[in-house]
Write a protein that holds these residues in place. Structure first.
Motif, short mmCIF file in Angstrom:
data_model
loop_
_atom_site.label_atom_id
_atom_site.label_comp_id
_atom_site.label_asym_id
_atom_site.label_seq_id
_atom_site.Cartn_x
_atom_site.Cartn_y
_atom_site.Cartn_z
N ASN A 475 -2.46 8.44 6.60
CA ASN A 475 -2.93 9.59 5.84
C ASN A 475 -3.68 9.21 4.57
O ASN A 475 -4.05 10.09 3.79
CB ASN A 475 -1.76 10.51 5.50
N LYS A 476 -3.87 7.91 4.36
CA LYS A 476 -4.64 7.38 3.23
C LYS A 476 -4.17 7.93 1.89
O LYS A 476 -4.94 8.50 1.11
CB LYS A 476 -6.13 7.68 3.42
N LYS A 477 -2.89 7.75 1.62
CA LYS A 477 -2.40 8.20 0.33
C LYS A 477 -1.21 7.36 -0.12
O LYS A 477 -0.56 6.67 0.67
CB LYS A 477 -2.02 9.68 0.39
N ILE A 478 -0.97 7.44 -1.42
CA ILE A 478 0.19 6.77 -2.02
C ILE A 478 1.37 7.72 -1.93
O ILE A 478 1.29 8.88 -2.36
CB ILE A 478 -0.11 6.40 -3.49
N VAL A 479 2.45 7.25 -1.40
CA VAL A 479 3.61 8.10 -1.14
C VAL A 479 4.35 8.44 -2.43
O VAL A 479 4.77 9.58 -2.64
CB VAL A 479 4.56 7.42 -0.14
N ALA A 480 4.55 7.46 -3.29
CA ALA A 480 5.28 7.70 -4.54
C ALA A 480 4.56 6.99 -5.68
O ALA A 480 3.78 6.06 -5.45
CB ALA A 480 6.71 7.19 -4.40
N LYS A 481 4.81 7.42 -6.86
CA LYS A 481 4.17 6.83 -8.03
C LYS A 481 4.49 5.33 -8.10
O LYS A 481 5.64 4.94 -7.95
CB LYS A 481 4.67 7.52 -9.30
N PRO A 482 3.45 4.48 -8.30
CA PRO A 482 3.71 3.02 -8.38
C PRO A 482 4.67 2.67 -9.52
O PRO A 482 4.78 3.41 -10.52
CB PRO A 482 2.32 2.44 -8.66
N LYS A 483 5.35 1.57 -9.34
CA LYS A 483 6.23 1.04 -10.38
C LYS A 483 5.73 -0.34 -10.79
O LYS A 483 5.22 -1.09 -9.96
CB LYS A 483 7.67 0.95 -9.87
N VAL A 484 5.88 -0.66 -12.06
CA VAL A 484 5.51 -1.99 -12.54
C VAL A 484 6.72 -2.61 -13.24
O VAL A 484 7.46 -1.93 -13.96
CB VAL A 484 4.29 -1.96 -13.48
N ILE A 485 6.90 -3.89 -13.00
CA ILE A 485 8.02 -4.64 -13.58
C ILE A 485 7.44 -5.92 -14.16
O ILE A 485 6.56 -6.55 -13.56
CB ILE A 485 9.07 -4.99 -12.50
N THR A 486 7.92 -6.31 -15.31
CA THR A 486 7.43 -7.55 -15.92
C THR A 486 8.58 -8.36 -16.48
O THR A 486 9.58 -7.81 -16.95
CB THR A 486 6.39 -7.26 -17.02
N ARG A 487 8.43 -9.68 -16.43
CA ARG A 487 9.39 -10.61 -17.04
C ARG A 487 8.61 -11.72 -17.74
O ARG A 487 7.72 -12.33 -17.15
CB ARG A 487 10.32 -11.23 -15.98
N GLY A 488 8.92 -11.94 -19.01
CA GLY A 488 8.28 -13.02 -19.74
C GLY A 488 6.84 -12.74 -20.13
O GLY A 488 6.12 -13.66 -20.53
#
Length: 571
Positions: A475-488
């Motif tokens: 269906n060419k769509k993002i299902v849920a809002k992206p998440k970003v994680i960072t370390r260091g």
């Protein structure tokens, strides 16, 4: 027809340690030493580095033996990795062979190897194309040898690690008569130690070092933690002697160290004046601090990491505290200076103090300028290849040799993998073979390369940034809002706007791929890395490792399943 002779350094050139040299005479290969080196600062997480055995593996049927000069890690440390699943005889002095056995028994794949042969300075082994013999040298461990390979074109001589000390005890004395004899027979090529070639100062003799160690023990009113290399038997003997004369007990910190010491004692290379001088680590509490010497050599004979653990109170048994003296009795290489400085700082923060032999005495187990020239004059070689040392040390050795009358054109400042062809007309460089570093990280052998090291370096400097997205490709769509994680990378709470904008960039890049491009996983991830990387660099001037985690889901399938199995939300 003269013999076809090649000399191939596989380790030990333009570096400290990792000595390994192959001498090929017709269809026989003689391996001189099989050592490792400890990693320099940029080799993040690497335990040790060993030579690349590729050339030897390709010619395994030609190898007639491994010939060892002494029992330090730079000469025997890579044996477990080379000998596993191979039946190649190993030759060395009595102590060298015992230490080699201890080394190979640590590795599950080489612990069953038992093709060891003890030789001495009178041994000469005749092979089909050459004769191998040995001569005594002075180093910081008993049973140190140089090796001579006699061919039709002359002797090829490998000094191993050596120095000249006129006050050396018989156990450590150089056999000058034998050196003169080899020189008289004719030496076509000399492979000579360069590790101390820049120094014109004479090293202090071992008697003076012994007195210095005893004075240090006598005038410090507290615990003394001696940092040494496990196989530096000469230094350990001085520690035992000084402890006995100053009324101190010696605590050994590890099984490997204790095994080496017990082996040296059994072979009469190490002596103690009283059996009760050694006390187990569990009995330390029974003695006052000024009655104790703790001998620390660290895992695989490298004490710095062990000292750091003591200073940071991460060692199970010993913590450095007020009035402790850490006595560094081994001169570290230049490559380890940063690590040494860091270790000293940790010790002072823990309340201890540090003293190094190298602060007051010029002590070395390697030949200085005059001693190198003496070796050249005794052997009178036609050609020289400086070995064992960084390039500047090899270059200094070349200058030293030239002062004795050896032409520069007869001196080879080679590098690992170069092939020196020895012919009746002379010695010249041939076609190089594959050679390099094989890095050991835990149980992994050779699975760490430049790309992994580069990633580790980036992670250590700029951290990691992970973007997690779930998409519905159909269906060419993002299902849920992206998440970003960072370390260091950045402190998240202080950079909420940066994180929010990063989420928008991730969403836009993913949606753009879904809407306008023929779908391809690698292109999608590469676009995400580039777009996010440009943005993060513009905002922070850093290049974190960006790791896209993209998951695919089929929502139509999920709806179908949910109709078949409705969720019960009642209580």
């Amino acid at each position: 027809m003269s013999q076809n002779i090649k000399v191939i350094p596989l380790g030990g050139l333009r570096e400290n340690g990792k000595n390994m040299y192959a001498v090929e005479v017709d269809d026989e290969i003689f391996i001189l030493d099989c050592g490792l080196k400890y990693p320099e600062n940029e080799l993040l997480g690497i335990d040790v580095v060993i030579p690349d055995f590729s050339y030897l593996e390709e010619n395994i049927d030609k190898i007639v033996g491994v010939f060892l000069t002494h029992g330090h890690a730079d000469a025997i440390g890579a044996l477990p990795y080379f000998l596993k699943s191979r039946d190649i005889p190993v030759f060395g002095s009595k102590l060298t062979i015992e230490l080699a056995k201890i080394n190979t028994e640590r590795d599950p794949l080489s612990k069953k190897f038992n093709d060891f042969h003890v030789v001495d300075e009178k041994t000469a082994i005749d092979f089909e194309n050459a004769t191998v013999s040995f001569f005594k040298t002075t180093h910081s461990i008993p049973g140190s040898f140089g090796i001579s390979i006699k061919t039709e074109l002359g002797n090829i001589v490998y000094t191993g690690d050596f120095k000249f000390d006129q006050s050396a005890t018989p156990m450590y004395q150089t056999d000058f008569a034998r050196l003169t004899q080899i020189g008289a027979q004719g030496v076509i090529l000399l492979l000579s130690d360069s590790a101390n070639a820049e120094s014109a100062r004479p090293s202090v003799n071992e008697l003076e070092i012994g007195r210095y160690v005893e004075e240090t023990f006598k005038y410090h009113n507290g615990r003394i933690i001696v940092a040494s290399v496990a196989s530096n038997i000469a230094r350990i003997q001085q520690v035992f002697d000084a402890a006995y004369r100053t009324g101190r007990k010696v605590v050994l910190t590890g099984r490997d160290l204790e095994r080496i010491i017990r082996t040296a004692m059994r072979l009469d290379y190490l002596k103690i004046e009283s059996d009760d001088i050694l006390v187990p680590i569990k009995d330390m509490a029974k003695y006052d601090d000024d009655q104790l010497v703790i001998l620390e050599t660290g895992r695989m004979g490298e004490p710095l990491k062990a000292l750091q653990k003591m200073a940071q109170k991460r060692n199970r048994s010993i913590h450095i505290h007020e009035n402790d003296l850490v006595f560094i009795t081994t001169t570290p290489s230049y490559a380890m200076e940063t690590n040494v400085a860091r270790t000293k700082d940790m010790i002072y923060r823990a309340g201890g103090e540090v003293k190094s032999i190298s602060d007051d005495l010029h002590a070395s187990g390697h030949a200085n300028k005059n001693e190198l020239q003496l070796m050249i004059n005794l052997l009178n070689p036609k050609y020289l290849m400086p070995i064992q040392g960084e390039y500047r040390l090899m270059d200094a050795h070349a200058e030293i040799a030239h002062e004795t009358g050896l032409p520069f054109k007869n001196i080879f400042l080679a590098q690992n993998g170069d092939v020196l062809s020895v012919e009746a007309e002379g010695v010249h460089l041939g076609t190089a073979v594959d050679s390099g570093n094989v890095m050991i990280d835990g149980s992994g052998v050779g699975d760490i390369g430049n790309i992994v090291l580069r990633d580790r370096k980036v992670l250590s400097e700029d951290g990691i940034f992970v973007a997690v997205v779930t998409i519905d490709r159909k269906n060419k769509k993002i299902v849920a809002k992206p998440k970003v994680i960072t370390r260091g990378f950045v402190y998240i709470k202080a950079n909420r706007d940066l994180m929010a904008e990063s989420i928008d960039i991730v969403a836009n890049t993913i949606q753009n791929n879904l809407d306008h491009k023929e779908f391809d996983w690698s292109t999608l991830k590469q676009d995400l890395r580039e777009d996010l990387g440009h943005f993060l660099y513009e905002q922070t001037h850093r290049h974190p490792v960006i790791l896209p985690v993209i998951m695919e889901i089929n929502q139509n399938k999920l709806r179908s399943q949910s109709r078949k199995h409705p969720t019960n939300t009642s209580n």
